[in-house]
Design a protein around this motif. Structure first.
Motif, short mmCIF file in Angstrom:
data_model
loop_
_atom_site.label_atom_id
_atom_site.label_comp_id
_atom_site.label_asym_id
_atom_site.label_seq_id
_atom_site.Cartn_x
_atom_site.Cartn_y
_atom_site.Cartn_z
N GLY A 15 0.84 -1.19 0.00
CA GLY A 15 0.00 0.00 0.00
C GLY A 15 0.87 1.24 0.00
O GLY A 15 1.98 1.23 0.50
N LYS A 94 -6.55 2.28 12.45
CA LYS A 94 -6.92 3.08 11.29
C LYS A 94 -5.72 3.68 10.57
O LYS A 94 -5.81 4.02 9.39
N ASP A 129 -0.71 -8.67 6.52
CA ASP A 129 -2.06 -8.13 6.34
C ASP A 129 -2.02 -6.82 5.55
O ASP A 129 -2.98 -6.49 4.85
N GLN A 130 -0.93 -6.10 5.66
CA GLN A 130 -0.73 -4.91 4.84
C GLN A 130 0.74 -4.52 4.91
O GLN A 130 1.41 -4.79 5.91
N THR A 146 -4.54 2.30 7.19
CA THR A 146 -4.69 0.85 7.06
C THR A 146 -5.99 0.51 6.36
O THR A 146 -6.91 1.33 6.26
N LYS A 147 -6.07 -0.73 5.91
CA LYS A 147 -7.33 -1.27 5.42
C LYS A 147 -8.13 -1.69 6.65
O LYS A 147 -7.90 -2.77 7.21
N ALA A 149 -10.98 -2.79 7.41
CA ALA A 149 -11.68 -4.08 7.49
C ALA A 149 -10.75 -5.20 7.92
O ALA A 149 -11.19 -6.18 8.52
N ARG A 150 -9.47 -5.07 7.60
CA ARG A 150 -8.50 -6.11 8.00
C ARG A 150 -7.99 -5.91 9.42
O ARG A 150 -7.41 -6.83 10.00
#
Length: 216
Positions: A15, A94, A129-130, A146-147, A149-150
């Protein structure tokens, strides 16, 4: 500390969240948003490959101390660092800020893993996860979103600093975590005291004595 040998697995897509968030919020509000450091179980926080034991805990600090240069962590055997961060409840993460020196020791890439307690360098080959490629940010101004939802229901976060900008060791001054916190649900233990024998004074029951007729 002793060195660590580890292989490197594929990292997947990275990302790129480089929006500086200064100006979007009042400083006081930013401080509240970045208060998750208070929700870290500091006694159990672990930083692998730190050059001096205990320094990894020092970079999780208050928002108004984010540019402080007195407290930092530096890597030991190579450029990598691995933070294992247990929370005292459940976190919705977040955003993250990571700040270092304005030189080659600044982290260039981080990989985030949720809910894998006691991660080691043997585990960092798994898919994160990211992941983020970082810009140098000595003033702690760049947030990487961050994503979400993950990163709900996070009770443990691992941050792997996988590379820097090209030197032997990495230095980190500040890691800021933005998000929401929920207290851990504690199941109350109900202690029941059972009487070993009934106390007649407590149990006023008419005594029934069966009549036995003997046939002679």
């Amino acid at each position: 500390m002793s060195g660590h040998g580890h292989g490197h697995g594929g990292g997947g897509g990275h990302g790129h969240g480089h929006g500086g968030c200064e100006g979007e919020h009042e400083p006081a509000e930013r401080g509240l948003e970045y208060a998750l450091y208070q929700r870290i179980d500091t006694e159990k926080l672990q930083c692998l490959n730190e050059s001096r034991e205990g320094d990894g805990k020092l970079v999780f600090k208050a928002w108004d101390q984010r540019t402080d240069r007195e407290k930092f962590v530096e890597s030991d055997a190579d450029e990598e660092l691995l933070f294992n961060i247990p929370f005292t409840g459940s976190v919705k993460l977040k955003g993250i800020i990571i700040s270092g020196e304005d030189d080659e020791t600044h982290p260039a890439e981080i990989r985030l893993y949720k809910n894998i307690p006691h991660m080691s360098f043997d585990d960092v080959g798994r898919e994160p996860d990211q992941a983020f490629r970082l810009n140098r940010d000595p003033q702690a101004q760049l947030e990487y979103p961050t994503k979400i939802a993950r990163f709900t229901n996070v009770n443990h976060l691992s941050i792997h600093v996988s590379k820097n900008f090209g030197t032997e060791t990495t230095r980190v001054y500040y890691i800021g975590l933005r998000g929401e916190f929920s207290e851990a649900y504690r199941h109350e233990v109900t202690i029941c005291n059972y009487e070993a024998s009934a106390n007649p004074a407590d149990h006023k029951v008419d005594t029934f004595i069966p009549q036995t007729n003997f046939i002679s």
